[in-house]
Design an enzyme around this catalytic site. Sequence first.
Site, PDB file in Angstrom:
ATOM      1  N   HIS A 147      -0.024  -0.314   1.261  1.00 58.72           N
ATOM      2  CA  HIS A 147      -0.587  -1.572   1.442  1.00 58.72           C
ATOM      3  C   HIS A 147       0.521  -2.469   0.763  1.00 58.72           C
ATOM      4  CE1 HIS A 147      -1.983  -0.940  -2.640  1.00 58.72           C
ATOM      5  NE2 HIS A 147      -2.090  -2.540  -2.852  1.00 58.72           N
ATOM      6  N   ASP A 148       1.296  -2.083  -0.188  1.00 51.68           N
ATOM      7  CA  ASP A 148       2.315  -3.215  -0.459  1.00 51.68           C
ATOM      8  C   ASP A 148       3.829  -2.830  -0.114  1.00 51.68           C
ATOM      9  OD1 ASP A 148       0.754  -5.003  -2.001  1.00 51.68           O
ATOM     10  OD2 ASP A 148       0.669  -3.801  -3.738  1.00 51.68           O
ATOM     11  N   LYS A 153       6.583  -5.190  -0.115  1.00 46.43           N
ATOM     12  CA  LYS A 153       7.297  -5.961  -1.342  1.00 46.43           C
ATOM     13  C   LYS A 153       8.772  -5.190  -1.882  1.00 46.43           C
ATOM     14  CE  LYS A 153       3.417  -6.916  -4.437  1.00 46.43           C
ATOM     15  NZ  LYS A 153       2.498  -6.270  -5.597  1.00 46.43           N
ATOM     16  N   HIS A 185       4.947 -10.656   1.180  1.00 46.50           N
ATOM     17  CA  HIS A 185       4.778  -9.228   1.528  1.00 46.50           C
ATOM     18  C   HIS A 185       3.859  -8.804   2.476  1.00 46.50           C
ATOM     19  CE1 HIS A 185       1.480  -9.130  -1.714  1.00 46.50           C
ATOM     20  NE2 HIS A 185       1.255  -7.953  -1.169  1.00 46.50           N
ATOM     21  N   HIS A 231      -4.426  -6.903   3.857  1.00 44.69           N
ATOM     22  CA  HIS A 231      -5.046  -6.571   2.560  1.00 44.69           C
ATOM     23  C   HIS A 231      -5.166  -8.004   1.520  1.00 44.69           C
ATOM     24  CE1 HIS A 231      -0.964  -5.988   1.123  1.00 44.69           C
ATOM     25  NE2 HIS A 231      -1.477  -5.997  -0.136  1.00 44.69           N
ATOM     26  N   HIS A 232      -4.552  -8.864   2.046  1.00 45.18           N
ATOM     27  CA  HIS A 232      -4.654 -10.164   1.158  1.00 45.18           C
ATOM     28  C   HIS A 232      -5.435 -11.343   2.047  1.00 45.18           C
ATOM     29  CE1 HIS A 232      -2.695  -9.142  -2.419  1.00 45.18           C
ATOM     30  NE2 HIS A 232      -1.627  -8.507  -1.551  1.00 45.18           N
ATOM     31  N   ASP A 238      -8.130  -3.243  -3.877  1.00 46.63           N
ATOM     32  CA  ASP A 238      -6.831  -3.718  -4.297  1.00 46.63           C
ATOM     33  C   ASP A 238      -7.324  -4.891  -5.514  1.00 46.63           C
ATOM     34  OD1 ASP A 238      -4.087  -4.211  -4.843  1.00 46.63           O
ATOM     35  OD2 ASP A 238      -4.226  -5.707  -3.193  1.00 46.63           O
TER      36      ASP A 238
HETATM   37 FE   LIG Z   1      -0.406  -6.675  -1.971  1.00 46.73          FE
HETATM   38 FE   LIG Z   2      -1.744  -3.905  -4.362  1.00 46.74          FE
END
Ligand SMILES: [Fe+2]
Ligand SMILES: [Fe+2]
Length: 373
Positions: A223-224, A227, A252, A278-279, A307
């Site tokens: 999910h990240d 980054k 990200h 996811h955000h 998360d």
């Molecule tokens: Fe994230």
């Molecule tokens: Fe995360």
Amino acid sequence: MNPTKTRINRIGTILSVICTVAEAVLAVFMVISGVGACAIAYRGEYEGIFREFYETNTVYRILNSLADLRQMDSRYASAIGCAIAFLTFLVLFLFLKGFRRLLKELIESEHPFSIELAKEIRRSSYVLLLSILYNPIIGAALFLLALLFSYLVEYGAYLQIKADQTNRIQEEMIVSFAEITENKSGQTGQHIRRVSEYTKALAKELGMTEEESENLRLASTMHDLGKLLIPSEILDKPGRLTDEEFAVIRKHPSYGGQLLENVEGDVMELAREVALEHHERIDGKGYPTGKTGEDISLPGRIVAVADVYDALTSRRSYKEAWDEDRAYEEIVKNAGSQFDADVVKAFQSCYPKIQEIRRKFADSAPSASDTTN
Ligand SMILES: [Fe+2]
Ligand SMILES: [Fe+2]
């Protein structure tokens, strides 16, 4: 369940019923032809219902014409004819019994095709050749059909092995990506591990199958991923970030989506969805696109809860870890605004499992460099 597998199961069940009926008919034929063979051999009665079972019989015809030629009692030709009929029905009966067992395996198993199964069918098809004694055309047709079926099963097994290999490679790649992301983003704790396990628990609670939940668990480990494209000075910066730095971090999800843009395969496509969404928030105040409600995919809505819960209960450079009760209340309070209400309901119902995962994968030492979730 996969729609093709559902169709296979339906056809398999129908075939099983047909096989059971055919077995019962063959059993009756076996009794009649068996009794016929004995009756004719010992008593010489070769008229009546038994005649049906040996008259069309190839061996009987040959023996009978030989008996005619030599002016011998044709009784033994009839008895042997009945015995050949009995043998043919027995072979077909056993073949159908074996075939029904294979159908059962096909219905119950997730991976029904195997090389061993193909070999077993091939061996049975050679036994079927015996029915040529009764009728060469029917015997040869049955043998060829069984042989063809065995090769189809073998091909299915080959495709299955290839698919398993592809899945394994996909899984290994995902784990590597997750590890790289974890190292780069300074999340030295078990954030990714916990988020993926929470995700699976939530997915199962929401009614997804084991396979779907496991795929989502794997996908959520990335999910990240975006980054990786955020400068380390920002990710590793101790203390609070400036607004500009936060703006960079908020990129990200888009970066993750771009990195996974051209991927193929169920898990990788899920991973792209999750990395991108996811955000996002149900009320449209999330990022990167501000999607609302069900425009955000269910995987995205599930990982959002997993998360944030983990971010709240973990230490960050700008805050201490919240205790479980406070984090739980925060998630519940934001149902319908930040989070999908159904996902939060699932979170509440499987909360004991969530707590269990949190304890199982607790960070061994607090990380001071974690910045965001
Ligand atoms: Fe994230
Ligand atoms: Fe995360």
